[in-house]
Write a protein that holds these residues in place. Structure first.
Motif, PDB file in Angstrom:
ATOM      1  N   LEU A  14       0.832  -1.201   0.000  1.00 28.40           N
ATOM      2  CA  LEU A  14       0.000   0.000   0.000  1.00 28.40           C
ATOM      3  C   LEU A  14       0.869   1.254   0.000  1.00 28.40           C
ATOM      4  CD1 LEU A  14      -2.972   1.023   0.310  1.00 28.40           C
ATOM      5  CD2 LEU A  14      -2.655   0.841   2.783  1.00 28.40           C
ATOM      6  N   PRO A  15       0.660   2.190  -0.927  1.00 25.83           N
ATOM      7  CA  PRO A  15       1.407   3.454  -0.880  1.00 25.83           C
ATOM      8  C   PRO A  15       1.108   4.161   0.444  1.00 25.83           C
ATOM      9  CG  PRO A  15       0.245   3.231  -2.965  1.00 25.83           C
ATOM     10  CD  PRO A  15      -0.280   2.149  -2.068  1.00 25.83           C
ATOM     11  N   PHE A  16       2.150   4.512   1.200  1.00 21.79           N
ATOM     12  CA  PHE A  16       1.961   5.035   2.559  1.00 21.79           C
ATOM     13  C   PHE A  16       2.755   6.327   2.723  1.00 21.79           C
ATOM     14  CE2 PHE A  16       0.057   2.255   5.927  1.00 21.79           C
ATOM     15  CZ  PHE A  16      -0.283   3.277   6.801  1.00 21.79           C
ATOM     16  N   PHE A  17       2.059   7.403   3.139  1.00 22.63           N
ATOM     17  CA  PHE A  17       2.703   8.697   3.291  1.00 22.63           C
ATOM     18  C   PHE A  17       2.230   9.380   4.567  1.00 22.63           C
ATOM     19  CE2 PHE A  17       2.322   7.819  -1.257  1.00 22.63           C
ATOM     20  CZ  PHE A  17       3.639   7.987  -1.673  1.00 22.63           C
ATOM     21  N   SER A  18       2.872  10.479   4.875  1.00 20.31           N
ATOM     22  CA  SER A  18       2.451  11.364   5.955  1.00 20.31           C
ATOM     23  C   SER A  18       1.622  12.503   5.357  1.00 20.31           C
ATOM     24  CB  SER A  18       3.676  11.938   6.671  1.00 20.31           C
ATOM     25  OG  SER A  18       3.336  13.082   7.438  1.00 20.31           O
ATOM     26  N   ILE A  19       0.788  13.123   6.169  1.00 19.56           N
ATOM     27  CA  ILE A  19       0.042  14.292   5.693  1.00 19.56           C
ATOM     28  C   ILE A  19       0.969  15.465   5.406  1.00 19.56           C
ATOM     29  CG2 ILE A  19      -2.178  13.695   6.728  1.00 19.56           C
ATOM     30  CD1 ILE A  19      -1.409  15.591   9.082  1.00 19.56           C
ATOM     31  N   ASP A  20       2.223  15.381   5.850  1.00 18.86           N
ATOM     32  CA  ASP A  20       3.200  16.439   5.548  1.00 18.86           C
ATOM     33  C   ASP A  20       3.905  16.220   4.219  1.00 18.86           C
ATOM     34  OD1 ASP A  20       2.799  17.935   7.945  1.00 18.86           O
ATOM     35  OD2 ASP A  20       4.006  16.469   9.037  1.00 18.86           O
ATOM     36  N   GLU A  23       2.387  14.306  -1.466  1.00 20.13           N
ATOM     37  CA  GLU A  23       1.332  13.452  -2.011  1.00 20.13           C
ATOM     38  C   GLU A  23      -0.033  13.768  -1.415  1.00 20.13           C
ATOM     39  OE1 GLU A  23       5.119  11.417  -2.919  1.00 20.13           O
ATOM     40  OE2 GLU A  23       4.317  12.472  -1.167  1.00 20.13           O
ATOM     41  N   PHE A  24      -0.061  14.363  -0.228  1.00 18.20           N
ATOM     42  CA  PHE A  24      -1.339  14.662   0.425  1.00 18.20           C
ATOM     43  C   PHE A  24      -2.058  15.836  -0.235  1.00 18.20           C
ATOM     44  CE2 PHE A  24      -3.828  16.480   4.106  1.00 18.20           C
ATOM     45  CZ  PHE A  24      -4.770  15.453   4.156  1.00 18.20           C
ATOM     46  N   ALA A  25      -1.332  16.666  -0.979  1.00 18.00           N
ATOM     47  CA  ALA A  25      -1.911  17.887  -1.550  1.00 18.00           C
ATOM     48  C   ALA A  25      -3.071  17.605  -2.498  1.00 18.00           C
ATOM     49  CB  ALA A  25      -0.832  18.688  -2.275  1.00 18.00           C
ATOM     50  N   ARG A  26      -3.087  16.442  -3.093  1.00 22.76           N
ATOM     51  CA  ARG A  26      -4.177  16.084  -4.007  1.00 22.76           C
ATOM     52  C   ARG A  26      -5.479  15.822  -3.242  1.00 22.76           C
ATOM     53  NH1 ARG A  26      -4.907  10.654  -7.627  1.00 22.76           N
ATOM     54  NH2 ARG A  26      -6.327  11.496  -9.187  1.00 22.76           N
ATOM     55  N   ILE A 141      -6.785  18.592   9.783  1.00 27.12           N
ATOM     56  CA  ILE A 141      -6.655  18.570   8.330  1.00 27.12           C
ATOM     57  C   ILE A 141      -7.991  18.901   7.678  1.00 27.12           C
ATOM     58  CG2 ILE A 141      -4.753  16.915   8.316  1.00 27.12           C
ATOM     59  CD1 ILE A 141      -6.813  14.747   7.565  1.00 27.12           C
ATOM     60  N   GLU A 142      -7.917  19.427   6.476  1.00 26.44           N
ATOM     61  CA  GLU A 142      -9.085  19.582   5.624  1.00 26.44           C
ATOM     62  C   GLU A 142      -9.032  18.493   4.565  1.00 26.44           C
ATOM     63  OE1 GLU A 142     -11.153  22.636   2.368  1.00 26.44           O
ATOM     64  OE2 GLU A 142      -9.398  23.289   3.512  1.00 26.44           O
ATOM     65  N   VAL A 143     -10.082  17.704   4.458  1.00 22.90           N
ATOM     66  CA  VAL A 143     -10.203  16.676   3.433  1.00 22.90           C
ATOM     67  C   VAL A 143     -11.148  17.226   2.359  1.00 22.90           C
ATOM     68  CG1 VAL A 143     -10.923  14.314   2.943  1.00 22.90           C
ATOM     69  CG2 VAL A 143      -9.813  14.849   5.121  1.00 22.90           C
ATOM     70  N   TYR A 144     -10.635  17.391   1.162  1.00 28.01           N
ATOM     71  CA  TYR A 144     -11.403  18.054   0.110  1.00 28.01           C
ATOM     72  C   TYR A 144     -12.664  17.276  -0.269  1.00 28.01           C
ATOM     73  CZ  TYR A 144      -7.109  20.793  -0.478  1.00 28.01           C
ATOM     74  OH  TYR A 144      -6.011  21.592  -0.272  1.00 28.01           O
TER      75      TYR A 144
END
Length: 220
Positions: A14-20, A23-26, A141-144
């Motif tokens: 699974l692609p795994f990232f931090s909100i920082d 990749e989170f910008a999308r 966080i804001e989730v679009y």
């Protein structure tokens, strides 16, 4: 980040990232917001169940603690409700979207499994479109609106708590039959369109099976 690296190793498929991460910008953005009062109120009000998860769209304890601040600083003085999702959850199961952004406050460390509405083909989400994001305790966080999301996943046996802020009335029961349109098939509650994985319990309650690929489980 030690916790993120551990999650990546335990969930290699699974692609795994931090909100920082960029990749989170999308999918959303990190918001500068002091949520300490809300977090304290949530920890007192949301008693952890032994199993399963719970969601209450608007909790009086949370709204009494910070409704005016949230409405002014996060929602531009628009109508809003403050609720909470909490308990035990580790699988993808479903994805939903709204017509407005959602704000989340991580009361504990959580993982969000996200996808983009733009990647849907009609009512279907093809395989390989899910990305995992680690959200540390205390983050807002804001989730679009175009981001597909659902119940957070826990990263500890203690469970999870996540404050959910949306326009007033969102996620409340529908008052009229669902529209007989392609997207209307997904309407699950007020301002809530939902697709499910074939393995999700919600399928037995009539949820549309639209998530293809693995029903991811977060290992910690």
């Amino acid at each position: 980040m030690e916790k993120l690296e551990a999650l990546r190793k335990l969930n290699p498929g699974l692609p795994f990232f931090s909100i920082d991460d960029s990749e989170f910008a999308r999918f959303g953005r990190v918001v500068d917001f002091d949520a300490s009062t809300l977090i304290e109120a949530c920890e007192k009000a949301a008693e952890m169940p032994e199993s399963g998860s719970r969601y209450v769209p608007d909790m009086p304890e949370l709204e009494a603690a910070a409704l005016e601040k949230v409405q002014h600083e996060l929602r531009g003085e628009g109508s809003c409700q403050i609720g909470c999702c909490w308990g035990h959850s580790s699988r993808l199961n479903c994805l939903e979207y709204h017509r407005a952004s959602e704000h989340n406050v991580a009361v504990s460390d959580i993982v969000l499994l996200l996808a983009a509405q733009q990647d849907m083909e009609a009512n279907e989400l093809p395989e390989g479109k899910i990305t995992a994001f680690f959200v540390p305790r205390g983050a807002t966080i804001e989730v679009y609106a175009t981001t597909l999301h659902f119940c957070p996943c826990e990263v500890s046996a203690d469970g999870f708590r996540c404050i959910v802020i949306l326009p007033r009335g969102t996620n409340h029961p529908l008052e009229k039959p669902r529209p007989e349109t392609q997207e209307g098939r997904l309407l699950w509650a007020k301002d809530k369109w939902l697709i499910a994985h074939a393995e999700a319990p919600a399928v037995e309650r009539g949820a549309f099976v639209g998530i293809h690929g693995e029903n991811y489980e977060i290992h910690y």
